[in-house]
Design a protein around this motif. Structure first.
Motif, mmCIF file in Angstrom:
data_model
loop_
_atom_site.group_PDB
_atom_site.id
_atom_site.type_symbol
_atom_site.label_atom_id
_atom_site.label_comp_id
_atom_site.label_asym_id
_atom_site.label_seq_id
_atom_site.Cartn_x
_atom_site.Cartn_y
_atom_site.Cartn_z
ATOM 1 N N ALA A 1 -7.542 31.724 25.258
ATOM 2 C CA ALA A 1 -8.257 32.530 26.245
ATOM 3 C C ALA A 1 -9.767 32.598 26.010
ATOM 4 N N GLU A 2 -10.236 32.278 24.824
ATOM 5 C CA GLU A 2 -11.655 32.451 24.518
ATOM 6 C C GLU A 2 -12.521 31.583 25.428
ATOM 7 N N GLY A 3 -13.527 32.228 26.050
ATOM 8 C CA GLY A 3 -14.424 31.498 26.936
ATOM 9 C C GLY A 3 -13.973 31.475 28.385
ATOM 10 N N TYR A 4 -12.854 32.137 28.661
ATOM 11 C CA TYR A 4 -12.316 32.210 30.019
ATOM 12 C C TYR A 4 -12.116 33.666 30.417
ATOM 13 N N SER A 5 -12.139 33.932 31.729
ATOM 14 C CA SER A 5 -11.778 35.251 32.229
ATOM 15 C C SER A 5 -11.021 35.087 33.535
ATOM 16 N N VAL A 6 -10.198 36.097 33.860
ATOM 17 C CA VAL A 6 -9.395 36.067 35.087
ATOM 18 C C VAL A 6 -9.405 37.443 35.737
ATOM 19 N N SER A 7 -8.934 37.479 36.965
ATOM 20 C CA SER A 7 -8.693 38.746 37.653
ATOM 21 C C SER A 7 -7.439 38.572 38.495
ATOM 22 N N ARG A 8 -6.771 39.686 38.796
ATOM 23 C CA ARG A 8 -5.577 39.629 39.662
ATOM 24 C C ARG A 8 -5.612 40.866 40.571
ATOM 25 N N GLU A 9 -6.509 40.807 41.529
ATOM 26 C CA GLU A 9 -6.686 41.921 42.457
ATOM 27 C C GLU A 9 -5.691 41.856 43.608
ATOM 28 N N LYS A 10 -5.212 40.661 43.901
ATOM 29 C CA LYS A 10 -4.224 40.481 44.955
ATOM 30 C C LYS A 10 -3.058 39.671 44.416
ATOM 31 N N LYS A 11 -1.894 39.886 44.961
ATOM 32 C CA LYS A 11 -0.710 39.175 44.501
ATOM 33 C C LYS A 11 -0.862 37.671 44.697
ATOM 34 N N GLU A 12 -1.551 37.288 45.784
ATOM 35 C CA GLU A 12 -1.630 35.885 46.147
ATOM 36 C C GLU A 12 -2.653 35.096 45.345
ATOM 37 N N SER A 13 -3.563 35.777 44.665
ATOM 38 C CA SER A 13 -4.732 35.105 44.126
ATOM 39 C C SER A 13 -4.924 35.376 42.634
ATOM 40 N N PHE A 14 -5.297 34.328 41.898
ATOM 41 C CA PHE A 14 -5.493 34.467 40.451
ATOM 42 C C PHE A 14 -6.638 33.549 40.029
ATOM 43 N N PRO A 15 -7.881 33.904 40.336
ATOM 44 C CA PRO A 15 -9.005 33.027 40.017
ATOM 45 C C PRO A 15 -9.321 33.000 38.523
ATOM 46 N N LEU A 16 -9.766 31.842 38.074
ATOM 47 C CA LEU A 16 -10.138 31.632 36.673
ATOM 48 C C LEU A 16 -11.627 31.333 36.590
ATOM 49 N N THR A 17 -12.344 32.074 35.765
ATOM 50 C CA THR A 17 -13.760 31.801 35.525
ATOM 51 C C THR A 17 -13.911 31.146 34.164
ATOM 52 N N VAL A 18 -14.558 30.000 34.171
ATOM 53 C CA VAL A 18 -14.884 29.307 32.926
ATOM 54 C C VAL A 18 -16.319 29.700 32.592
ATOM 55 N N THR A 19 -16.496 30.431 31.528
ATOM 56 C CA THR A 19 -17.825 30.961 31.219
ATOM 57 C C THR A 19 -18.603 30.000 30.330
ATOM 58 N N SER A 20 -19.867 30.283 30.174
ATOM 59 C CA SER A 20 -20.722 29.448 29.319
ATOM 60 C C SER A 20 -20.319 29.550 27.854
ATOM 61 N N ALA A 21 -19.507 30.536 27.529
ATOM 62 C CA ALA A 21 -19.037 30.696 26.151
ATOM 63 C C ALA A 21 -17.962 29.676 25.778
ATOM 64 N N GLN A 22 -17.384 29.014 26.786
ATOM 65 C CA GLN A 22 -16.369 27.990 26.513
ATOM 66 C C GLN A 22 -17.119 26.719 26.127
ATOM 67 N N LYS A 23 -16.947 26.304 24.877
ATOM 68 C CA LYS A 23 -17.783 25.234 24.326
ATOM 69 C C LYS A 23 -17.405 23.840 24.800
ATOM 70 N N ASN A 24 -16.165 23.645 25.167
ATOM 71 C CA ASN A 24 -15.716 22.321 25.571
ATOM 72 C C ASN A 24 -14.853 22.437 26.827
ATOM 73 N N PRO A 25 -15.459 22.750 27.959
ATOM 74 C CA PRO A 25 -14.670 23.080 29.143
ATOM 75 C C PRO A 25 -14.170 21.886 29.950
ATOM 76 N N THR A 26 -14.654 20.698 29.669
ATOM 77 C CA THR A 26 -14.220 19.535 30.447
ATOM 78 C C THR A 26 -12.731 19.313 30.238
ATOM 79 N N ALA A 27 -11.958 19.429 31.315
ATOM 80 C CA ALA A 27 -10.499 19.318 31.224
ATOM 81 C C ALA A 27 -9.915 19.381 32.629
#
Lengths: 115, 113
Positions: free
Chosen positions: A61-87
């Motif tokens: 989970a380090e370097g990522y964040s999520v929210s679940r405000e609606k049942k249908e949606s689960f967005p993922l934020t890749v933050t600048s703290a994630q050192k190797n995000p290419t994937a």
């Protein structure tokens, strides 16, 4: 059509930028998941959510964040703290996390490249 | 936290031959699932076998489960070029509460026409 969608399909990010990956499902599933897949590797769990307004960290989970405000949606934020995000990032959903209800349905994935 | 490990890592066969992939896991499970992934796509669920089942069939797929050896096998009979994909096993650990599936690293199957 019932299913799970992810957008965008390809995403390019400059170092130091945050980016948000979208995941939407119309399967009426309670549980949603985010995985990361590196070339030739299996899936590693980033975050999962069993119900609206609740989520738990997965194995990486380090370097990522999520929210679940609606049942249908689960967005993922890749933050600048994630050192190797290419994937390749995969979103999935299931009826529940509990045994017996956990066949997962996957979206088509988002390929993130950091320039 | 790798629960399932597939074997072999890669497999190449001729069209019409059978393909067998194996999965070993560490802890007691409720069920074991197999998924397929075409290159650059999401995973697709193939079959689920419960801990009290020993064998299950679905079309050209046959899955076995040996809980005493903590292992499962996926057999694809009469393989076709379209079966070329990566195959993953996934397990949920018994008595682990509400924890999600854990996926192995997969077997890459190439079926040569």
């Amino acid at each position: 059509d019932g299913g799970i969608t992810q957008s965008p399909k390809y995403l390019f990010r400059k170092e130091g930028q945050n980016v948000t990956l979208s995941c939407e499902q119309n399967l009426n599933h309670d549980a949603m998941y985010w995985y990361r897949q590196d070339p030739g590797q299996g899936l590693r769990l980033i975050y999962y959510s069993q119900i609206v307004n609740d989520f738990q960290k997965g194995d990486i989970a380090e370097g990522y964040s999520v929210s679940r405000e609606k049942k249908e949606s689960f967005p993922l934020t890749v933050t600048s703290a994630q050192k190797n995000p290419t994937a390749f990032y995969l979103c999935a959903s299931s009826m529940s996390v509990l045994a017996g209800g956990n066949e997962q349905f996957f979206g088509p994935g988002t390929r993130l490249t950091v320039l | 936290s790798q629960q399932g490990e597939e074997d072999p890592q890669a497999l190449s066969i001729q069209e019409g031959e059978n393909a067998t992939m194996n999965c070993s896991y560490k802890t007691s499970i409720n069920n074991l699932q197999w998924y397929r992934q075409n290159s650059g796509r999401g995973l697709v669920h193939l079959i689920l076998i419960r801990s009290n089942e020993r064998e299950k069939h679905s079309g050209r797929l046959r899955v076995t489960l040996d809980t005493s050896k903590k292992s499962s096998s996926l057999l694809i009979t009469a393989s076709r070029a379209a079966d070329t994909a990566s195959y993953f096993c996934a397990t949920d650990a018994r008595n682990s509460g509400n924890t999600p599936l854990v996926f192995g690293k997969g077997t890459r199957l190439s079926v040569i026409a």
